[in-house]
Design an enzyme around this catalytic site. Structure first.
Site, PDB file in Angstrom:
ATOM      1  CD  GLU A 119      -2.926  -1.280   0.261  1.00  0.00           C
ATOM      2  OE1 GLU A 119      -2.976  -0.406  -0.621  1.00  0.00           O
ATOM      3  OE2 GLU A 119      -3.685  -2.255   0.288  1.00  0.00           O
ATOM      4  CG  HIS A 142      -4.246  -0.102   6.046  1.00  0.00           C
ATOM      5  ND1 HIS A 142      -5.606   0.094   6.017  1.00  0.00           N
ATOM      6  CD2 HIS A 142      -4.034  -1.323   5.478  1.00  0.00           C
ATOM      7  CE1 HIS A 142      -6.191  -0.951   5.440  1.00  0.00           C
ATOM      8  NE2 HIS A 142      -5.255  -1.829   5.109  1.00  0.00           N
ATOM      9  CG  HIS A 144      -7.230  -5.326   7.826  1.00  0.00           C
ATOM     10  ND1 HIS A 144      -6.727  -6.491   7.282  1.00  0.00           N
ATOM     11  CD2 HIS A 144      -6.875  -4.345   6.947  1.00  0.00           C
ATOM     12  CE1 HIS A 144      -6.100  -6.225   6.138  1.00  0.00           C
ATOM     13  NE2 HIS A 144      -6.159  -4.911   5.920  1.00  0.00           N
ATOM     14  CD  GLU A 172     -13.640  13.072  26.649  1.00  0.00           C
ATOM     15  OE1 GLU A 172     -12.500  12.650  26.426  1.00  0.00           O
ATOM     16  OE2 GLU A 172     -13.990  13.565  27.717  1.00  0.00           O
ATOM     17  CG  HIS A 213      -9.366  -3.268   3.018  1.00  0.00           C
ATOM     18  ND1 HIS A 213      -8.728  -3.513   1.825  1.00  0.00           N
ATOM     19  CD2 HIS A 213      -8.383  -3.301   3.962  1.00  0.00           C
ATOM     20  CE1 HIS A 213      -7.433  -3.713   2.040  1.00  0.00           C
ATOM     21  NE2 HIS A 213      -7.204  -3.582   3.335  1.00  0.00           N
TER      22      HIS A 213
HETATM   23  O1  2HA Z   1      -0.622  -5.099   4.060  1.00  0.00           O
HETATM   24  O2  2HA Z   1      -3.518  -4.598   4.682  1.00  0.00           O
HETATM   25  O3  2HA Z   1      -4.316  -3.535   2.428  1.00  0.00           O
HETATM   26  C1  2HA Z   1      -1.757  -5.809   3.756  1.00  0.00           C
HETATM   27  C2  2HA Z   1      -2.921  -4.929   3.683  1.00  0.00           C
HETATM   28  C3  2HA Z   1      -3.312  -4.465   2.365  1.00  0.00           C
HETATM   29 ZN    ZN Z   2      -5.434  -3.800   4.348  1.00  0.00          ZN
END
Ligand code: 2HA
Ligand code: ZN
Length: 277
Positions: A119, A142, A144, A172, A213
């Protein structure tokens, strides 16, 4: 000594070890899910790494002239957050963008011949946008995050509605992310397109949701960025809890209460969400 108290001689590597471990323990980053890039100052890198010793040069699919001569520590592609604390040199890398902005140079890490996250486009493009807004900006993260992901199945994906619901889940939240959250359509991950769409949203806010995602967060420190995602995830958890509660919702945080809160905390809620006077 427990695994979470392992120390690395390089402070920014330590920060990455700690945060990836916490994210994994929270269940946000199964398998190779999630990625982090952290903009480092040249001087802090020089203190621990020989910046003249380029191990490898990797061409970029998209030039990033705005980031020329910038240094980042980035999680490796295909790597498991679970394993960063056990072997940081294999699962993380320190990179520099070349003078022409067309490639990256590996200065430390990725010891098994690996490379930065799939990414990277979303990370670099988001860094470029956030740096225009905030010179202190340094981190793109990032994850999940479980309940955020769940919520994107059952809540409509209008960003204003979604933001308002999150603000109403914990008192908050509004103070932590007054700019709200951006949402892009479902797009194949790892592509330049998802990178561009994410970065475009980052012009206006520090949080972008990828439906079904995960979530992207931006901030000036690892702690702050983690805290931002943690706060959204908590709100999403409350949403999922109360919506599956058989007794139904008996009371809520009203729009007027949110406005009162914004006034006292001195934050400006993004326009078009709170209508009460
Ligand atoms: O790194 O999360 O979006 C793996 C991921 C791709
Ligand atoms: Zn991901």
């Amino acid at each position: 000594m427990g695994i979470t108290t392992m120390q690395h001689r390089i402070p920014f590597v330590n920060e990455m070890m700690e945060v990836t471990r916490n994210m994994w323990e929270l269940g946000w980053d199964e398998r190779n899910g999630g990625n982090i890039s952290y903009l480092l100052k040249k001087n802090e890198v020089k203190e621990y790494i020989d910046i003249k010793d380029v191990k490898r040069t990797i061409p970029l699919e998209f030039p990033v002239r705005e980031l020329v001569d910038k240094y980042f520590i980035v999680t490796g592609t295909g790597k498991y957050f679970k394993n960063v604390v056990v072997n940081p040199e294999k699962n993380l890398g320190v990179i520099r963008i070349t003078e022409d902005g067309n490639a990256i140079e590996v200065l430390w890490g990725y010891e098994d011949g690996s490379r930065p996250t799939s990414e990277l486009a979303a990370h670099f493009m988001s860094h470029i946008e956030r740096l225009k807004k905030d010179p202190e900006h340094r981190v793109i993260m990032h994850a999940h995050a479980t309940n955020v992901l769940a919520m994107t199945f059952v809540h409509d994906l209008d960003e204003k509605n979604f933001t308002k619901t999150l603000w109403q889940m914990c008192t908050e939240c509004l103070v932590v992310f007054p700019d709200g959250i951006g949402i892009i359509p479902w797009i194949v991950p790892g592509t330049n397109e998802i990178g561009q769409r994410t970065a475009n949203k980052m012009k206006d806010c520090r949080l972008v949701i990828w439906p079904q995602h995960g979530i992207f967060g931006a901030g000036s420190t690892i702690d702050e960025t983690f805290g931002l995602i943690e706060t959204v995830e908590k709100a999403a958890q409350i949403y999922m809890l109360i919506n599956s509660h058989q007794g139904g919702i008996k009371q809520i945080i009203t729009e007027q209460q949110l406005l009162d809160l914004a006034k006292v905390f001195g934050v400006n809620p993004v326009d078009g969400i709170l209508n009460a006077k």
